[in-house]
Design a protein around this motif. Structure first.
Motif, PDB file in Angstrom:
ATOM      1  N   VAL A 264      86.124  87.001  79.044  1.00 28.02           N
ATOM      2  CA  VAL A 264      86.170  86.064  80.332  1.00 28.02           C
ATOM      3  C   VAL A 264      85.244  85.568  80.737  1.00 28.02           C
ATOM      4  O   VAL A 264      84.765  84.593  81.384  1.00 28.02           O
ATOM      5  CB  VAL A 264      88.013  86.102  80.538  1.00 28.02           C
ATOM      6  CG1 VAL A 264      87.932  84.580  81.281  1.00 28.02           C
ATOM      7  CG2 VAL A 264      88.660  85.849  79.634  1.00 28.02           C
ATOM      8  N   GLY A 265      84.443  86.666  81.715  1.00 28.19           N
ATOM      9  CA  GLY A 265      83.920  86.616  82.537  1.00 28.19           C
ATOM     10  C   GLY A 265      82.641  86.494  82.204  1.00 28.19           C
ATOM     11  O   GLY A 265      80.961  85.127  82.413  1.00 28.19           O
ATOM     12  N   TRP A 266      81.909  86.964  81.115  1.00 28.93           N
ATOM     13  CA  TRP A 266      80.747  86.840  80.278  1.00 28.93           C
ATOM     14  C   TRP A 266      80.713  85.708  80.074  1.00 28.93           C
ATOM     15  O   TRP A 266      80.131  84.588  79.822  1.00 28.93           O
ATOM     16  CB  TRP A 266      80.584  87.472  79.090  1.00 28.93           C
ATOM     17  CG  TRP A 266      80.359  89.436  79.944  1.00 28.93           C
ATOM     18  CD1 TRP A 266      81.367  90.263  79.673  1.00 28.93           C
ATOM     19  CD2 TRP A 266      79.220  89.501  80.463  1.00 28.93           C
ATOM     20  NE1 TRP A 266      80.069  91.437  80.248  1.00 28.93           N
ATOM     21  CE2 TRP A 266      78.950  90.737  80.603  1.00 28.93           C
ATOM     22  CE3 TRP A 266      77.881  88.847  81.042  1.00 28.93           C
ATOM     23  CZ2 TRP A 266      78.233  91.573  81.450  1.00 28.93           C
ATOM     24  CZ3 TRP A 266      76.670  89.423  81.308  1.00 28.93           C
ATOM     25  CH2 TRP A 266      76.656  90.886  81.787  1.00 28.93           C
ATOM     26  N   ALA A 267      81.909  84.667  79.494  1.00 30.27           N
ATOM     27  CA  ALA A 267      81.993  83.706  78.816  1.00 30.27           C
ATOM     28  C   ALA A 267      81.940  82.687  80.197  1.00 30.27           C
ATOM     29  O   ALA A 267      80.525  81.975  80.043  1.00 30.27           O
ATOM     30  CB  ALA A 267      82.965  82.692  78.037  1.00 30.27           C
ATOM     31  N   LEU A 268      82.722  82.772  81.692  1.00 28.68           N
ATOM     32  CA  LEU A 268      82.516  82.246  82.482  1.00 28.68           C
ATOM     33  C   LEU A 268      80.548  81.858  82.937  1.00 28.68           C
ATOM     34  O   LEU A 268      79.425  81.300  83.560  1.00 28.68           O
ATOM     35  CB  LEU A 268      82.204  82.547  82.976  1.00 28.68           C
ATOM     36  CG  LEU A 268      84.445  81.467  83.199  1.00 28.68           C
ATOM     37  CD1 LEU A 268      84.821  82.325  84.953  1.00 28.68           C
ATOM     38  CD2 LEU A 268      84.795  80.229  83.446  1.00 28.68           C
ATOM     39  N   LEU A 269      80.207  82.857  82.938  1.00 27.81           N
ATOM     40  CA  LEU A 269      78.603  83.466  83.045  1.00 27.81           C
ATOM     41  C   LEU A 269      77.299  82.631  82.261  1.00 27.81           C
ATOM     42  O   LEU A 269      76.743  82.268  82.635  1.00 27.81           O
ATOM     43  CB  LEU A 269      78.129  84.845  83.260  1.00 27.81           C
ATOM     44  CG  LEU A 269      78.696  85.635  84.444  1.00 27.81           C
ATOM     45  CD1 LEU A 269      78.347  87.372  84.379  1.00 27.81           C
ATOM     46  CD2 LEU A 269      77.992  85.119  85.556  1.00 27.81           C
ATOM     47  N   ALA A 270      77.664  82.306  80.585  1.00 28.16           N
ATOM     48  CA  ALA A 270      77.464  82.112  79.886  1.00 28.16           C
ATOM     49  C   ALA A 270      77.435  80.836  80.046  1.00 28.16           C
ATOM     50  O   ALA A 270      76.006  79.933  79.896  1.00 28.16           O
ATOM     51  CB  ALA A 270      77.627  82.126  78.125  1.00 28.16           C
ATOM     52  N   ILE A 271      78.173  79.571  80.568  1.00 29.08           N
ATOM     53  CA  ILE A 271      79.111  78.894  80.531  1.00 29.08           C
ATOM     54  C   ILE A 271      77.982  77.852  81.722  1.00 29.08           C
ATOM     55  O   ILE A 271      77.221  77.442  81.830  1.00 29.08           O
ATOM     56  CB  ILE A 271      80.446  78.080  80.163  1.00 29.08           C
ATOM     57  CG1 ILE A 271      80.577  78.305  78.875  1.00 29.08           C
ATOM     58  CG2 ILE A 271      80.354  76.853  80.947  1.00 29.08           C
ATOM     59  CD1 ILE A 271      82.725  78.314  79.292  1.00 29.08           C
ATOM     60  N   TYR A 272      78.340  79.034  82.963  1.00 28.75           N
ATOM     61  CA  TYR A 272      77.028  78.506  83.984  1.00 28.75           C
ATOM     62  C   TYR A 272      75.501  78.644  83.896  1.00 28.75           C
ATOM     63  O   TYR A 272      75.123  78.118  85.122  1.00 28.75           O
ATOM     64  CB  TYR A 272      77.293  79.493  85.179  1.00 28.75           C
ATOM     65  CG  TYR A 272      76.547  79.357  86.268  1.00 28.75           C
ATOM     66  CD1 TYR A 272      76.294  79.341  87.155  1.00 28.75           C
ATOM     67  CD2 TYR A 272      75.050  81.536  86.002  1.00 28.75           C
ATOM     68  CE1 TYR A 272      75.547  79.359  88.077  1.00 28.75           C
ATOM     69  CE2 TYR A 272      74.301  80.615  87.455  1.00 28.75           C
ATOM     70  CZ  TYR A 272      74.514  79.525  88.502  1.00 28.75           C
ATOM     71  OH  TYR A 272      73.338  80.116  89.425  1.00 28.75           O
TER      72      TYR A 272
END
Length: 98
Positions: free
Chosen positions: A41-49
């Motif tokens: 989930v953290g990696w997904a948020l960083l990709a979206i950021y």
């Protein structure tokens, strides 16, 4: 120009710290009780950021239209990859608990 700065600042203040905290495992207890795996989930948020700087920085730097368009397209693909990662991480957890 104002909106690019505003969007970049808001994304940096919200998504970046949350993504970094989730990737490093420093998560509040209320979030840790959720069944979704924390690091994906953290990696997904960083990709979206990553979409925000990819979209705003070329515009703020005054890059040519072709560079701005290419960076926006790459940012869109990164955002879609982040959404897919988020969906697969939560779906995998939901199917394993039922």
């Amino acid at each position: 120009m104002f909106w690019q700065w505003t969007g970049l600042a808001l994304a940096t203040l919200t998504l970046l710290p949350a993504g970094v905290a989730l990737v490093t495992g420093r998560v509040p207890d209320r979030i840790r009780t959720r069944p979704a795996p924390i690091r994906p989930v953290g990696w997904a948020l960083l990709a979206i950021y990553a979409t925000a700087p990819l979209n705003a920085v070329p515009r703020l730097a005054g890059a040519p239209d072709s560079v701005t368009l290419a960076a926006t397209a790459v940012g869109g693909m990164v955002a879609v990859a982040g959404c897919v990662l988020l969906a697969t991480a939560t779906r995998r957890t939901a199917s394993s608990t039922s």
